[in-house]
Write a protein that holds these residues in place. Structure first.
Motif, PDB file in Angstrom:
ATOM      1  N   ALA A  31      44.825  36.124  34.872  1.00 41.43           N
ATOM      2  CA  ALA A  31      43.508  35.956  35.476  1.00 41.43           C
ATOM      3  C   ALA A  31      42.851  37.291  35.809  1.00 41.43           C
ATOM      4  O   ALA A  31      41.622  37.410  35.799  1.00 41.43           O
ATOM      5  CB  ALA A  31      43.627  35.106  36.742  1.00 41.43           C
ATOM      6  N   PRO A  34      40.755  40.096  32.586  1.00 45.02           N
ATOM      7  CA  PRO A  34      39.349  40.340  32.217  1.00 45.02           C
ATOM      8  C   PRO A  34      38.691  41.441  33.048  1.00 45.02           C
ATOM      9  O   PRO A  34      37.979  42.290  32.502  1.00 45.02           O
ATOM     10  CB  PRO A  34      38.691  38.973  32.467  1.00 45.02           C
ATOM     11  CG  PRO A  34      39.797  37.991  32.291  1.00 45.02           C
ATOM     12  CD  PRO A  34      41.012  38.661  32.839  1.00 45.02           C
ATOM     13  N   ALA A  35      38.934  41.436  34.360  1.00 44.19           N
ATOM     14  CA  ALA A  35      38.343  42.476  35.214  1.00 44.19           C
ATOM     15  C   ALA A  35      38.955  43.832  34.917  1.00 44.19           C
ATOM     16  O   ALA A  35      38.256  44.856  34.923  1.00 44.19           O
ATOM     17  CB  ALA A  35      38.542  42.115  36.690  1.00 44.19           C
ATOM     18  N   CYS A 194      33.304  44.432  38.241  1.00 39.55           N
ATOM     19  CA  CYS A 194      32.749  43.397  37.364  1.00 39.55           C
ATOM     20  C   CYS A 194      32.967  42.035  38.005  1.00 39.55           C
ATOM     21  O   CYS A 194      33.991  41.377  37.786  1.00 39.55           O
ATOM     22  CB  CYS A 194      33.391  43.466  35.976  1.00 39.55           C
ATOM     23  SG  CYS A 194      32.635  42.304  34.803  1.00 39.55           S
ATOM     24  N   ALA A 196      31.607  39.166  37.454  1.00 39.39           N
ATOM     25  CA  ALA A 196      31.690  38.035  36.539  1.00 39.39           C
ATOM     26  C   ALA A 196      33.129  37.809  36.087  1.00 39.39           C
ATOM     27  O   ALA A 196      33.613  36.664  36.042  1.00 39.39           O
ATOM     28  CB  ALA A 196      30.780  38.270  35.339  1.00 39.39           C
ATOM     29  N   ALA A 197      33.826  38.891  35.743  1.00 35.66           N
ATOM     30  CA  ALA A 197      35.210  38.777  35.294  1.00 35.66           C
ATOM     31  C   ALA A 197      36.131  38.342  36.428  1.00 35.66           C
ATOM     32  O   ALA A 197      37.077  37.568  36.219  1.00 35.66           O
ATOM     33  CB  ALA A 197      35.679  40.116  34.719  1.00 35.66           C
ATOM     34  N   VAL A 199      35.290  36.512  39.129  1.00 36.42           N
ATOM     35  CA  VAL A 199      35.033  35.099  39.419  1.00 36.42           C
ATOM     36  C   VAL A 199      35.660  34.214  38.344  1.00 36.42           C
ATOM     37  O   VAL A 199      36.227  33.152  38.654  1.00 36.42           O
ATOM     38  CB  VAL A 199      33.518  34.841  39.532  1.00 36.42           C
ATOM     39  CG1 VAL A 199      33.229  33.351  39.612  1.00 36.42           C
ATOM     40  CG2 VAL A 199      32.952  35.559  40.749  1.00 36.42           C
ATOM     41  N   LEU A 200      35.575  34.635  37.092  1.00 35.97           N
ATOM     42  CA  LEU A 200      36.199  33.877  36.007  1.00 35.97           C
ATOM     43  C   LEU A 200      37.702  33.738  36.246  1.00 35.97           C
ATOM     44  O   LEU A 200      38.266  32.642  36.122  1.00 35.97           O
ATOM     45  CB  LEU A 200      35.941  34.580  34.675  1.00 35.97           C
ATOM     46  CG  LEU A 200      36.567  33.931  33.431  1.00 35.97           C
ATOM     47  CD1 LEU A 200      35.937  32.559  33.181  1.00 35.97           C
ATOM     48  CD2 LEU A 200      36.370  34.831  32.210  1.00 35.97           C
ATOM     49  N   GLY A 201      38.351  34.845  36.618  1.00 34.83           N
ATOM     50  CA  GLY A 201      39.776  34.789  36.912  1.00 34.83           C
ATOM     51  C   GLY A 201      40.080  33.948  38.139  1.00 34.83           C
ATOM     52  O   GLY A 201      41.065  33.207  38.164  1.00 34.83           O
ATOM     53  N   ILE A 203      38.323  31.364  39.316  1.00 34.79           N
ATOM     54  CA  ILE A 203      38.152  29.947  38.982  1.00 34.79           C
ATOM     55  C   ILE A 203      39.358  29.435  38.198  1.00 34.79           C
ATOM     56  O   ILE A 203      39.835  28.309  38.417  1.00 34.79           O
ATOM     57  CB  ILE A 203      36.851  29.746  38.179  1.00 34.79           C
ATOM     58  CG1 ILE A 203      35.638  30.027  39.076  1.00 34.79           C
ATOM     59  CG2 ILE A 203      36.779  28.346  37.596  1.00 34.79           C
ATOM     60  CD1 ILE A 203      34.316  29.997  38.348  1.00 34.79           C
ATOM     61  N   TYR A 204      39.873  30.261  37.302  1.00 34.54           N
ATOM     62  CA  TYR A 204      41.074  29.881  36.547  1.00 34.54           C
ATOM     63  C   TYR A 204      42.248  29.614  37.487  1.00 34.54           C
ATOM     64  O   TYR A 204      42.948  28.599  37.347  1.00 34.54           O
ATOM     65  CB  TYR A 204      41.426  30.998  35.561  1.00 34.54           C
ATOM     66  CG  TYR A 204      42.751  30.808  34.864  1.00 34.54           C
ATOM     67  CD1 TYR A 204      42.870  29.955  33.773  1.00 34.54           C
ATOM     68  CD2 TYR A 204      43.899  31.482  35.304  1.00 34.54           C
ATOM     69  CE1 TYR A 204      44.087  29.780  33.132  1.00 34.54           C
ATOM     70  CE2 TYR A 204      45.118  31.300  34.673  1.00 34.54           C
ATOM     71  CZ  TYR A 204      45.206  30.447  33.586  1.00 34.54           C
ATOM     72  OH  TYR A 204      46.409  30.266  32.967  1.00 34.54           O
ATOM     73  N   TRP A 213      40.975  26.896  47.025  1.00 34.89           N
ATOM     74  CA  TRP A 213      39.567  27.265  47.086  1.00 34.89           C
ATOM     75  C   TRP A 213      39.095  27.520  48.504  1.00 34.89           C
ATOM     76  O   TRP A 213      38.112  28.241  48.726  1.00 34.89           O
ATOM     77  CB  TRP A 213      38.716  26.165  46.458  1.00 34.89           C
ATOM     78  CG  TRP A 213      38.791  24.858  47.176  1.00 34.89           C
ATOM     79  CD1 TRP A 213      39.626  23.812  46.917  1.00 34.89           C
ATOM     80  CD2 TRP A 213      37.998  24.444  48.304  1.00 34.89           C
ATOM     81  NE1 TRP A 213      39.428  22.783  47.800  1.00 34.89           N
ATOM     82  CE2 TRP A 213      38.423  23.132  48.668  1.00 34.89           C
ATOM     83  CE3 TRP A 213      36.986  25.047  49.040  1.00 34.89           C
ATOM     84  CZ2 TRP A 213      37.866  22.435  49.734  1.00 34.89           C
ATOM     85  CZ3 TRP A 213      36.428  24.350  50.104  1.00 34.89           C
ATOM     86  CH2 TRP A 213      36.861  23.063  50.441  1.00 34.89           C
TER      87      TRP A 213
END
Length: 321
Positions: A31, A34-35, A194, A196-197, A199-201, A203-204, A213
């Motif tokens: 996760a 990406p960042a 970053c 966006a990266a 948050v993507l991780g 959420i995963y 959460w």
């Protein structure tokens, strides 16, 4: 004296979901990638060097402590590698090698192994190590001072937005677009800019069940509401709430730092209180405190409150007062 050994356990039923430390560690590493990759894309080879050195030395420190303390070898569970990666993501790409090595020593040895290893640490090891570095060697963690040799042609700002806000007020950052900041076009830690990266991780991890959460959402909501109150009180002195959400360590703190298992609550209401308290402290330190970014120190404080907060329970239905 009775020499007989006894095993004390809780009452039945017993249940295990099949997960374990290696699974959590490797999924969290996935996760965070990406960042981390975004940081390498922004800062190049120096960022990759810091990440590699941090991960390798974190593993070596844990292996050394396993040998010294005659414990089972635990480097295979991936936790040391995760600590090394997260620590590197908080550091600037220009961090000297000895700062990286010292940071992993503080995180693995001081922050975790002396408390008995994973599960026994009262503080998040990554946060503890980075906070000590920022206090003792702040010049090397000053993103503006340390990254003067980099060319930020792709960045919306050539300075750390939080530092600019602290020094010159909201006018100094009013030209910045929140979307650009969220996409990583700002000076900061290798893997913490970053949004966006991150948050993507995050959420995963939430959907896979590795973090809850409640802590993340409570932390972010508290940052937003606290910053909004400050901004309404004096817009010429305090930045809008969205600025605080997309800059500094806010997002990585909400999804990867405040949610560390050993130092965070496990019950619903305690998690909401824990996250909300962290968000309030973050904004207080940023706006009226001495340090530039309050996320690390806020998380250390809520780590201290964890044992007390986690005792809060709603009264059972039908139970007498």
């Amino acid at each position: 004296m009775n020499p007989k050994k006894t095993l004390l356990v809780s009452h039945a039923p017993f249940w295990h979901d099949g997960g374990g430390i290696p699974e959590r560690s490797y999924h969290t590493l996935l996760a965070a990638l990406p960042a981390a990759c975004a940081g390498i894309a922004f800062y190049g080879a120096p960022a990759l060097g810091v990440i590699c050195l941090s991960i390798s030395t974190a593993i070596l420190w844990e292996l050394l402590m396993n040998r010294i303390m005659r414990r089972p070898i635990t480097v295979g569970d991936g936790n040391a590698a995760l600590v090394g990666l997260l620590l590197a993501m908080l550091l600037p790409a220009s961090a000297p090698w000895w700062v990286v090595v010292l940071g992993t020593f503080l995180a693995i040895v001081i922050g975790m192994q002396i408390f008995g290893g994973i599960g026994g640490n009262p503080f998040n090891p990554v946060v503890l190590g980075t906070a000590i570095l920022s206090v003792a060697y702040g010049r090397h963690l000053d993103f503006d001072a340390g990254l003067v040799n980099f060319t930020f042609t792709a960045f919306a700002s050539s300075t750390d937005p939080i530092s600019a806000l602290k020094a010159f007020g909201p006018e100094a950052v009013s030209h910045l677009r929140y979307l650009d900041l969220f996409l990583g076009k700002q000076v900061g830690g290798i893997g913490s800019t970053c949004g966006a990266a991150i948050v993507l991780g995050g959420i995963y991890l939430i959907f896979r069940g590795f973090i809850r959460w409640e802590i993340s959402i409570a932390f972010l909501a508290s940052v937003y509401l606290s910053a909004a109150l400050f901004n309404m009180a004096d817009p010429t002195r305090f930045a809008p709430p969205l600025f605080h959400l997309v800059t500094g360590y806010t997002l990585i703190g909400a999804f990867f730092l405040a949610t560390e298992n050993s130092s965070s609550p496990v019950n619903l209401f305690p998690m909401l209180i824990y996250g909300a308290l962290g968000g309030v402290l973050t904004v207080l330190i940023r706006n009226i405190g001495a340090y530039t970014d309050g996320v690390l120190f806020a998380i250390l404080v809520i780590n201290l409150t964890n044992p007390l907060v986690d005792k809060i329970r709603p009264r059972a239905i039908g139970k007498a007062a």
